[in-house]
Design a protein around this motif. Structure first.
Motif, mmCIF file in Angstrom:
data_model
loop_
_atom_site.group_PDB
_atom_site.id
_atom_site.type_symbol
_atom_site.label_atom_id
_atom_site.label_comp_id
_atom_site.label_asym_id
_atom_site.label_seq_id
_atom_site.Cartn_x
_atom_site.Cartn_y
_atom_site.Cartn_z
ATOM 1 N N LYS A 9 -51.723 9.471 -2.543
ATOM 2 C CA LYS A 9 -52.148 9.291 -4.065
ATOM 3 C C LYS A 9 -50.766 8.530 -4.251
ATOM 4 O O LYS A 9 -49.710 8.394 -3.817
ATOM 5 N N LYS A 22 -49.101 5.650 -7.726
ATOM 6 C CA LYS A 22 -49.146 5.059 -9.399
ATOM 7 C C LYS A 22 -48.256 3.966 -9.274
ATOM 8 O O LYS A 22 -47.318 3.943 -8.511
ATOM 9 N N GLN A 60 -51.206 0.081 -15.873
ATOM 10 C CA GLN A 60 -50.847 1.250 -15.095
ATOM 11 C C GLN A 60 -52.220 1.450 -14.249
ATOM 12 O O GLN A 60 -53.196 1.614 -14.587
ATOM 13 N N ASN A 70 -53.555 4.284 -11.151
ATOM 14 C CA ASN A 70 -53.452 5.627 -10.354
ATOM 15 C C ASN A 70 -54.506 5.660 -9.550
ATOM 16 O O ASN A 70 -55.602 5.185 -9.662
ATOM 17 N N LYS A 103 -56.076 7.714 -5.484
ATOM 18 C CA LYS A 103 -55.808 8.647 -4.648
ATOM 19 C C LYS A 103 -56.958 8.427 -3.694
ATOM 20 O O LYS A 103 -57.824 7.789 -3.945
#
Length: 138
Positions: free
Chosen positions: A108, A110, A130, A132, A134
Motif C-alpha cells: 500500500k 500514499k 492525495q 491512497n 493498496k
C-alpha cells in the motif's frame, strides 16, 4: 511487476476564499520499474479521463488524457511550467509545489501533493491532491 490496486483520491481546492473537497474511489494498476507508475481512469462530467502518475525521487508527473489533456510536474519547493490542452487550445500554467509526500510499504502507499496554480492572470488557487492505494488481493 504489475499489481491491481484500489485507489482513493481526495482533492481539496481553495479558490476565491472558498474551499471545495472532492473524493472518489476507483481501481487501477501499480507498476514499479525505474519509477513508481500508477494508472487509473476516472469519470469527469460524463467523460472518461485516463490518469498516469509517475513518482520519482526528484518529483511527480501527472499525465491526464481524455477530453482535456494535461501534464503537471511537481517538484517540492520549485515552480514548474505545466500545460492544459482543451478543444479551445493550450493554456500554460505555473505550478508552485509547496510539498510532496510519498509513503509506501509492500502492498500500500500514499501520495500527497500541496501546490498553488497560476496562469497569466495570477493565482488561481491552492490545491491538495492525495491518493491512497493498496493491492486488491488484500
Amino acid at each position: 511487476m504489475k499489481e491491481d490496486i484500489t485507489i482513493n483520491i481526495k482533492q481539496v481546492v481553495k479558490q476565491n476564499g472558498e474551499k471545495s473537497t472532492f473524493q472518489t474511489d476507483t481501481t487501477g494498476t501499480y507498476h514499479k520499474k525505474n519509477s513508481d507508475i500508477i494508472r487509473y481512469e476516472e469519470t469527469i462530467d460524463d467523460q472518461i479521463v485516463k490518469n498516469m502518475l509517475k513518482i520519482e525521487d526528484n518529483g511527480v508527473k501527472i499525465h491526464r488524457t481524455g477530453t482535456v489533456k494535461t501534464v503537471f510536474h511537481f517538484v517540492e519547493g520549485q515552480d514548474t511550467i505545466s500545460y492544459y490542452d482543451t478543444e479551445a487550445g493550450r493554456m500554460t500554467m505555473n505550478v508552485h509545489t509547496l510539498s510532496v509526500k510519498h509513503f509506501q510499504d509492500d502492498n500500500k502507499g500514499k501520495l500527497k501533493i500541496h501546490y498553488q496554480l497560476s496562469d497569466q492572470s495570477g493565482l488561481l488557487g491552492t490545491y491538495q491532491f492525495q491518493i491512497n492505494f493498496k493491492e486488491t488481493n488484500e
